[in-house]
Design an enzyme around this catalytic site. Structure first.
Site: not given
Ligand code: PGA
Length: 244
Positions: A67, A136, A138, A143
């Protein structure tokens, strides 16, 4: 699904780096899918360490990133293109022309999404996709309430994600509201997936992903149906699982 639980972040990161390295040794022209965020940072550090021993080369590797924020160019320090250069690409011998990251400054976002997906299809899917997971549930920027059938697309970020990612920006207002993300369908095309999670704030998402109902409310739950998924967890992230 294979679940590997290690004592801490350091051990999971080393293990993840070794999985990526062995993929590259076994198939030097591998298509690798990379993720950003805090979770894979140490994995990339260990991967660079392995590279520096001279045991692996990325010259034939093609990379795809999950992304990118809409509105941020590769020179913006919060763009994922910048992150990847800083944390991995500047330190290994991957060729610039083999790096694929959605372009956040593209004037034709829809066209950009389609051509990104076409590239994934052209290589017949990613050989090894690294994933983190959001609190959450995702994956990428897919999302809750995601459409499982979506390919690479523009997404509106969840409030929870904006808040979680604001730690990298000087203020909440600065966090972009939109991103380009590989869709669930693009991710599911990967031949192998390695998902990494650590810390107790990921425990709920991991439980929902591994043991919950498969529902667009918990985007990562679809991974229960993937044929070759390895989940790397530290003790805290695994703490709510009842099946281990
Ligand atoms: P993080 O993010 O590794 O910074 O916890 C993971 C994500 O949001 O996929």
């Amino acid at each position: 699904m294979k679940i590997v639980i290690k004592d801490d972040f350091d051990q999971i990161s080393k293990h993840a780096a070794e999985l990526i390295a062995s993929q590259v040794v076994l198939k030097p022209d591998s298509k690798l899918g990379f993720a950003t965020g805090s979770t894979p940072e140490l994995t990339y550090k260990y991967l660079i360490d392995i590279y520096r021993t001279g045991r692996i080369s990325f010259k034939e590797v093609t990379s795809f990133n999950l992304d990118e924020y809409v509105g941020l160019g590769e020179d913006h320090k919060n763009s994922y293109a910048y992150y990847m250069k800083n944390h991995l690409f500047n330190h290994i011998d991957i060729l610039d022309e083999n790096i694929n990251i959605p372009r956040g400054l593209s004037e034709n976002l829809e066209g950009q999404c389609r051509s990104y997906e076409d590239k994934i299809d052209l290589v017949e899917g990613i050989d090894l996709q690294i994933l983190g997971i959001g609190r959450n549930c995702h994956i990428g920027f897919n999302e809750p309430d995601v459409k499982f059938e979506a390919t690479t697309h523009v997404v509106k970020l969840d409030e929870d994600t904006i808040k979680a990612n604001s730690r990298f920006f000087t203020s909440l207002e600065e966090v972009p509201r939109y991103a380009i993300s590989m869709g669930i369908k693009s991710i599911m095309k990967s031949k192998r997936i390695v998902l990494i999670a650590c810390g107790k704030d990921k425990a709920r998402a991991i439980k929902d992903m591994v043991e919950g109902k498969i529902t667009p409310q918990n985007p990562a739950s679809i991974l229960q149906l993937h044929q070759n998924l390895t989940v790397l967890l530290d003790k805290e992230a695994s703490s709510l699982l009842s099946s281990i």
